[in-house]
Design a protein around this motif. Structure first.
Motif, short mmCIF file in Angstrom:
data_model
loop_
_atom_site.label_atom_id
_atom_site.label_comp_id
_atom_site.label_asym_id
_atom_site.label_seq_id
_atom_site.Cartn_x
_atom_site.Cartn_y
_atom_site.Cartn_z
N HIS A 62 0.83 -1.21 0.00
CA HIS A 62 0.00 0.00 0.00
C HIS A 62 0.86 1.26 0.00
O HIS A 62 0.60 2.21 -0.74
N LEU A 63 1.91 1.26 0.82
CA LEU A 63 2.78 2.42 0.88
C LEU A 63 3.54 2.62 -0.43
O LEU A 63 3.64 3.74 -0.94
N VAL A 64 4.07 1.55 -0.99
CA VAL A 64 4.83 1.65 -2.23
C VAL A 64 3.92 2.10 -3.37
O VAL A 64 4.28 2.98 -4.15
N ALA A 65 2.74 1.51 -3.46
CA ALA A 65 1.83 1.87 -4.55
C ALA A 65 1.37 3.31 -4.41
O ALA A 65 1.27 4.03 -5.41
N GLY A 66 1.12 3.75 -3.18
CA GLY A 66 0.63 5.11 -2.99
C GLY A 66 1.72 6.14 -3.11
O GLY A 66 1.55 7.18 -3.75
N ASP A 67 2.87 5.91 -2.48
CA ASP A 67 3.93 6.90 -2.46
C ASP A 67 4.77 6.92 -3.75
O ASP A 67 5.08 7.97 -4.28
N VAL A 68 5.14 5.75 -4.22
CA VAL A 68 6.03 5.68 -5.37
C VAL A 68 5.26 5.82 -6.68
O VAL A 68 5.64 6.59 -7.55
N LEU A 69 4.18 5.07 -6.79
CA LEU A 69 3.45 5.07 -8.06
C LEU A 69 2.36 6.14 -8.09
O LEU A 69 1.83 6.45 -9.15
N GLY A 70 2.00 6.67 -6.94
CA GLY A 70 0.93 7.67 -6.89
C GLY A 70 -0.42 7.09 -7.26
O GLY A 70 -1.31 7.79 -7.71
N ALA A 71 -0.58 5.79 -7.10
CA ALA A 71 -1.81 5.12 -7.49
C ALA A 71 -2.56 4.61 -6.26
O ALA A 71 -1.97 4.39 -5.21
N VAL A 72 -3.81 4.46 -6.44
CA VAL A 72 -4.63 3.84 -5.41
C VAL A 72 -4.86 2.40 -5.83
O VAL A 72 -5.36 2.14 -6.92
N VAL A 73 -4.45 1.48 -4.99
CA VAL A 73 -4.57 0.07 -5.31
C VAL A 73 -5.80 -0.47 -4.61
O VAL A 73 -5.94 -0.35 -3.39
N GLU A 74 -6.69 -1.03 -5.39
CA GLU A 74 -7.88 -1.63 -4.82
C GLU A 74 -7.74 -3.15 -4.93
O GLU A 74 -7.53 -3.69 -6.00
N VAL A 75 -7.87 -3.81 -3.80
CA VAL A 75 -7.80 -5.25 -3.77
C VAL A 75 -9.21 -5.77 -3.56
O VAL A 75 -9.87 -5.40 -2.59
N PRO A 76 -9.70 -6.60 -4.48
CA PRO A 76 -11.04 -7.15 -4.29
C PRO A 76 -11.12 -7.92 -2.98
O PRO A 76 -10.18 -8.64 -2.61
N VAL A 77 -12.22 -7.78 -2.28
CA VAL A 77 -12.37 -8.45 -0.99
C VAL A 77 -12.30 -9.97 -1.16
O VAL A 77 -11.87 -10.68 -0.26
N GLY A 78 -12.65 -10.45 -2.32
CA GLY A 78 -12.58 -11.88 -2.57
C GLY A 78 -11.16 -12.42 -2.55
O GLY A 78 -10.92 -13.54 -2.12
N LEU A 79 -10.20 -11.62 -3.01
CA LEU A 79 -8.82 -12.05 -2.95
C LEU A 79 -8.34 -12.11 -1.50
O LEU A 79 -7.59 -13.00 -1.12
N ALA A 80 -8.78 -11.16 -0.72
CA ALA A 80 -8.45 -11.20 0.71
C ALA A 80 -9.09 -12.43 1.36
O ALA A 80 -8.49 -13.07 2.22
N ALA A 81 -10.28 -12.77 0.92
CA ALA A 81 -10.94 -13.96 1.45
C ALA A 81 -10.20 -15.23 1.04
O ALA A 81 -10.10 -16.18 1.81
N ALA A 82 -9.65 -15.26 -0.18
CA ALA A 82 -8.86 -16.41 -0.62
C ALA A 82 -7.60 -16.56 0.22
O ALA A 82 -7.22 -17.67 0.60
N VAL A 83 -6.98 -15.45 0.54
CA VAL A 83 -5.79 -15.49 1.41
C VAL A 83 -6.19 -15.96 2.81
O VAL A 83 -5.48 -16.74 3.44
N ALA A 84 -7.34 -15.49 3.28
CA ALA A 84 -7.82 -15.94 4.59
C ALA A 84 -8.07 -17.45 4.59
O ALA A 84 -7.80 -18.14 5.58
N TRP A 85 -8.56 -17.98 3.47
CA TRP A 85 -8.77 -19.43 3.35
C TRP A 85 -7.44 -20.18 3.48
O TRP A 85 -7.36 -21.20 4.15
N VAL A 86 -6.40 -19.66 2.86
CA VAL A 86 -5.09 -20.30 2.94
C VAL A 86 -4.58 -20.29 4.39
O VAL A 86 -4.07 -21.30 4.88
N VAL A 87 -4.74 -19.17 5.06
CA VAL A 87 -4.29 -19.08 6.46
C VAL A 87 -5.10 -20.02 7.34
O VAL A 87 -4.55 -20.70 8.22
N LEU A 88 -6.41 -20.10 7.10
CA LEU A 88 -7.25 -21.02 7.87
C LEU A 88 -6.85 -22.48 7.63
O LEU A 88 -6.75 -23.27 8.56
#
Length: 178
Positions: free
Chosen positions: A133-159
């Motif tokens: 988030h910091l690199v994308a915002g500070d260096v690239l000047g972009a707002v990175v949107e991560v779909p909540v579904g990808l976060a849910a997939a990562v949560a599945w892996v951790v579970l």
């Protein structure tokens, strides 16, 4: 005075009796068989993660339906094989009734190690997310949107990691049973 058993206790007792049958223990006894089961469960975890990620990021209805069906099949297989892995490692509830003190200590150690691994994985994910988030915002000047579904997939892996780590660890470190 005898008190009636709860149905959960009865089903656990029946499961433990089935697990301790010679044929069931013979499957777990060979280390090579255990490691194949670990590899299969880990592959199913990754397939489930991929199907989940495709499902939540798909743009067409047909792709969503296909990936949802694939996810259902993979999760059914994953659940079945993960239960066999956990049962063979004796990390299911009620294991303390069928193992000796040394085995109980090994299982407790594997669980504690699993908690440590899961905690560190969560911390790493939070740090990586923050850095990205910091690199994308500070260096690239972009707002990175991560779909909540990808976060849910990562949560599945951790579970899955949290649930399967003790059995995978025991499958790896225990020698062949005789």
């Amino acid at each position: 005075m005898n008190t009636p058993r709860r149905s959960a206790d009865l089903s656990d007792t029946i499961l433990l009796e089935k697990l301790e049958e010679p044929g069931a223990r013979a499957v777990w006894a060979r280390r090579s068989t255990r490691l194949r089961l670990v590899a299969l469960v880990l592959a199913l975890t990754l397939l489930g993660t991929a199907a989940f990620a495709v499902m939540v990021t798909a743009r067409t209805g047909a792709l969503v339906i296909a990936s949802a069906l694939a996810l259902i099949v993979v999760l059914a297989l994953h659940t079945s094989f993960a239960q066999r892995l956990n049962a063979g490692a004796r990390v299911l509830r009620g294991y303390e009734r069928v193992v000796d003190e040394r085995q109980r200590a090994e299982i407790d150690h594997a669980r504690a190690l699993g908690h440590t691994v899961t905690g560190r994985a969560m911390a790493a994910l939070v740090m990586l997310g923050g850095i990205a988030h910091l690199v994308a915002g500070d260096v690239l000047g972009a707002v990175v949107e991560v779909p909540v579904g990808l976060a849910a997939a990562v949560a599945w892996v951790v579970l899955a990691l949290h649930n399967l780590f003790p059995a995978c660890h025991l499958a790896w470190v225990q020698p062949d049973e005789e």
